[in-house]
Design a protein around this motif. Structure first.
Motif, mmCIF file in Angstrom:
data_model
loop_
_atom_site.group_PDB
_atom_site.id
_atom_site.type_symbol
_atom_site.label_atom_id
_atom_site.label_comp_id
_atom_site.label_asym_id
_atom_site.label_seq_id
_atom_site.Cartn_x
_atom_site.Cartn_y
_atom_site.Cartn_z
ATOM 1 N N LYS A 190 0.840 -1.198 0.000
ATOM 2 C CA LYS A 190 0.000 0.000 0.000
ATOM 3 C C LYS A 190 0.878 1.253 0.000
ATOM 4 O O LYS A 190 1.737 1.409 0.860
ATOM 5 N N GLU A 211 -1.599 -0.015 -5.064
ATOM 6 C CA GLU A 211 -0.826 -1.186 -4.644
ATOM 7 C C GLU A 211 0.449 -1.231 -5.464
ATOM 8 O O GLU A 211 0.393 -1.284 -6.697
ATOM 9 N N SER A 244 4.225 -2.927 -6.445
ATOM 10 C CA SER A 244 5.001 -4.164 -6.454
ATOM 11 C C SER A 244 6.243 -3.949 -7.315
ATOM 12 O O SER A 244 6.214 -3.184 -8.288
#
Length: 155
Positions: free
Chosen positions: A70, A87, A89
């Motif tokens: 987050k 989100e 990554s």
């Protein structure tokens, strides 16, 4: 315009995020669980639903994202201030064709919020100067942004 919420980048933000710019990134600290804010500049809107950024792959930012994806990216653009939540990554541990060990991170956007306080607008956007060799800095910036654009084309 205050507290407008969008599900993706509006065109002026997408356009502003096509070149390097000062931004702040809030992550959740992997040790304390509290907020952690960092300044970054290698940021690129891959499309209206995703933003890419590059940072040193040994950075606390990467440790934080690996623990909890987050994030909130804050940018000043379009005469306002925007909070872009999503989100994150790591999509590349080492960004190709760049001499530094930079990780490439993707933020999948959940919401874009205009967070400028009521009755005001930004009259001057933040600016910064590179404090090391300007020629080397420009070369590195071009390499990083080109590598990010190449990565964005495959998303």
């Amino acid at each position: 315009m205050v507290n407008q919420v969008e599900a993706k980048l509006i065109k002026p933000l997408y356009d502003q995020l096509q070149s390097e710019r000062f931004s702040t990134l809030a992550t959740i600290d992997f040790e304390t669980g509290g907020p952690n804010v960092s300044a970054i500049s290698w940021v690129l809107a891959a499309n209206q639903d995703a933003i890419l950024f590059a940072v040193d792959n040994r950075s606390r930012i990467i440790q934080n994202i690996n623990q909890n994806g987050k994030v909130v990216l804050n940018i000043i653009a379009n005469e306002s201030t925007y909070s872009i939540a999503g989100e994150a990554s790591v999509i590349q541990e080492k960004l190709a064709d760049v001499p530094l060990k930079l990780a490439l991170v993707e933020i999948k956007i959940n919401e874009v919020r205009d967070v400028m306080f009521y009755g005001s607008k930004i009259s001057v956007e933040p600016q910064y100067d590179k404090t090391y060799d300007k020629v080397a800095a420009a070369k590195l910036d071009n390499q990083v942004m080109d590598a990010m654009r190449n990565a964005a084309s495959t998303l």
